[in-house]
Design an enzyme around this catalytic site. Sequence first.
Site, PDB file in Angstrom:
ATOM      1  N   LYS A  32       0.849  -1.196   0.000  1.00 13.65           N
ATOM      2  CA  LYS A  32       0.000   0.000   0.000  1.00 13.65           C
ATOM      3  C   LYS A  32       0.880   1.240   0.000  1.00 13.65           C
ATOM      4  O   LYS A  32       1.739   1.419   0.868  1.00 13.65           O
ATOM      5  CB  LYS A  32      -0.913   0.036   1.222  1.00 13.65           C
ATOM      6  CG  LYS A  32      -1.871   1.241   1.216  1.00 13.65           C
ATOM      7  CD  LYS A  32      -2.617   1.394   2.517  1.00 13.65           C
ATOM      8  CE  LYS A  32      -1.820   2.154   3.557  1.00 13.65           C
ATOM      9  NZ  LYS A  32      -1.791   3.626   3.310  1.00 13.65           N
ATOM     10  N   LEU A  60      -4.639   7.083  -2.172  1.00  9.32           N
ATOM     11  CA  LEU A  60      -4.545   8.546  -2.252  1.00  9.32           C
ATOM     12  C   LEU A  60      -5.832   9.236  -1.804  1.00  9.32           C
ATOM     13  O   LEU A  60      -5.898  10.461  -1.761  1.00  9.32           O
ATOM     14  CB  LEU A  60      -4.174   8.968  -3.677  1.00  9.32           C
ATOM     15  CG  LEU A  60      -2.806   8.455  -4.154  1.00  9.32           C
ATOM     16  CD1 LEU A  60      -2.502   8.965  -5.558  1.00  9.32           C
ATOM     17  CD2 LEU A  60      -1.706   8.852  -3.194  1.00  9.32           C
ATOM     18  N   LYS A  61      -6.856   8.472  -1.510  1.00 11.14           N
ATOM     19  CA  LYS A  61      -8.100   9.003  -0.923  1.00 11.14           C
ATOM     20  C   LYS A  61      -8.627  10.217  -1.695  1.00 11.14           C
ATOM     21  O   LYS A  61      -8.836  11.295  -1.131  1.00 11.14           O
ATOM     22  CB  LYS A  61      -7.889   9.359   0.553  1.00 11.14           C
ATOM     23  CG  LYS A  61      -7.490   8.179   1.436  1.00 11.14           C
ATOM     24  CD  LYS A  61      -7.355   8.614   2.890  1.00 11.14           C
ATOM     25  CE  LYS A  61      -7.025   7.446   3.805  1.00 11.14           C
ATOM     26  NZ  LYS A  61      -5.630   6.961   3.610  1.00 11.14           N
ATOM     27  N   ILE A  65     -14.505  17.388  -6.626  1.00 10.81           N
ATOM     28  CA  ILE A  65     -15.698  17.348  -7.467  1.00 10.81           C
ATOM     29  C   ILE A  65     -15.586  16.154  -8.419  1.00 10.81           C
ATOM     30  O   ILE A  65     -14.480  15.684  -8.709  1.00 10.81           O
ATOM     31  CB  ILE A  65     -15.888  18.664  -8.242  1.00 10.81           C
ATOM     32  CG1 ILE A  65     -14.724  18.903  -9.215  1.00 10.81           C
ATOM     33  CG2 ILE A  65     -16.047  19.843  -7.274  1.00 10.81           C
ATOM     34  CD1 ILE A  65     -14.947  20.083 -10.140  1.00 10.81           C
ATOM     35  N   THR A  68     -13.033  16.224 -11.384  1.00 11.64           N
ATOM     36  CA  THR A  68     -11.633  16.203 -10.973  1.00 11.64           C
ATOM     37  C   THR A  68     -11.207  14.810 -10.533  1.00 11.64           C
ATOM     38  O   THR A  68     -10.113  14.335 -10.874  1.00 11.64           O
ATOM     39  CB  THR A  68     -11.405  17.211  -9.837  1.00 11.64           C
ATOM     40  OG1 THR A  68     -11.673  18.529 -10.329  1.00 11.64           O
ATOM     41  CG2 THR A  68      -9.975  17.146  -9.315  1.00 11.64           C
ATOM     42  N   THR A 115      -9.425   5.170  10.943  1.00 14.12           N
ATOM     43  CA  THR A 115      -9.289   4.407  12.191  1.00 14.12           C
ATOM     44  C   THR A 115      -8.642   5.220  13.306  1.00 14.12           C
ATOM     45  O   THR A 115      -8.580   4.770  14.446  1.00 14.12           O
ATOM     46  CB  THR A 115      -8.462   3.121  11.953  1.00 14.12           C
ATOM     47  OG1 THR A 115      -7.235   3.469  11.292  1.00 14.12           O
ATOM     48  CG2 THR A 115      -9.243   2.143  11.096  1.00 14.12           C
ATOM     49  N   GLY A 204       1.142  -1.706   8.713  1.00 15.98           N
ATOM     50  CA  GLY A 204       2.328  -0.902   8.482  1.00 15.98           C
ATOM     51  C   GLY A 204       3.360  -1.050   9.565  1.00 15.98           C
ATOM     52  O   GLY A 204       4.240  -1.915   9.511  1.00 15.98           O
ATOM     53  N   ARG A 205       3.256  -0.200  10.590  1.00 16.73           N
ATOM     54  CA  ARG A 205       4.291  -0.125  11.618  1.00 16.73           C
ATOM     55  C   ARG A 205       4.583  -1.437  12.342  1.00 16.73           C
ATOM     56  O   ARG A 205       5.764  -1.681  12.682  1.00 16.73           O
ATOM     57  CB  ARG A 205       3.927   0.987  12.609  1.00 16.73           C
ATOM     58  CG  ARG A 205       4.184   2.382  12.032  1.00 16.73           C
ATOM     59  CD  ARG A 205       3.560   3.483  12.872  1.00 16.73           C
ATOM     60  NE  ARG A 205       2.124   3.573  12.656  1.00 16.73           N
ATOM     61  CZ  ARG A 205       1.352   4.520  13.193  1.00 16.73           C
ATOM     62  NH1 ARG A 205       1.879   5.431  13.996  1.00 16.73           N
ATOM     63  NH2 ARG A 205       0.061   4.553  12.927  1.00 16.73           N
TER      64      ARG A 205
END
Length: 224
Positions: A32, A60-61, A65, A68, A115, A204-205
Amino acid sequence: MSNPVFLALDVPQIGPAKALIDRVKAHIGGVKLGLEFYCAHGPHGVHEIAHMGLPIFLDLKFHDIPNTVAGAMQAVHVYEPAIVTVHASGGRAMMEDAKAAAADGCKVVGVTMLTSLDASDLSRTGVEGTPSDHVMRLAELAHTAGLDGIVCSGQEIKTVRRQWKDGFFVVPGLRPAGNGVGDQKRTVTPRQARDDGASVLVIGRPISRADDPEAAARAIEATL
């Protein structure tokens, strides 16, 4: 997918990022890449990671509009991502256009509630109800808009799965037993999320910052 674990790769340099993937790639199903990675490394960085042969989740969330967001979705075709995120709160028209503009085979999922947020955070932003209420509202909207699924915490996945039986569900903020939660507020273990219906587990971490990332990834894989 045989291994649902996607490594959240947010590191400041490409070399260490690739070295980390080399160490753990036998125990993960994909990578990711989020805002931190993209802002630091741009298109070149995405291509560098894609060349390592694992599926890419481009997180990238998108939230803008409809026109775009559709243009942004078309622009990322070149990366051949397996998954791309948009914010479900962008509305039905935005999500419809995002899905219509996505490449064939790319799953578009709507981010419902981060989260790192809890009920008090919702209240401060003027949203009524519990986190579960909010996630369910946005899940229904994403489903109606034709998205493939949503991103939600492991605490909501079982309820959402009952309403959207064939949805594709991405669960971040996971913490193996014994790991600190950090800046996350709504966490579960990878095993619980998988049992409750998660399609993808974003971790991730607990892997990237472990003393031995390979051993950490192997241990997580062994619980699934």
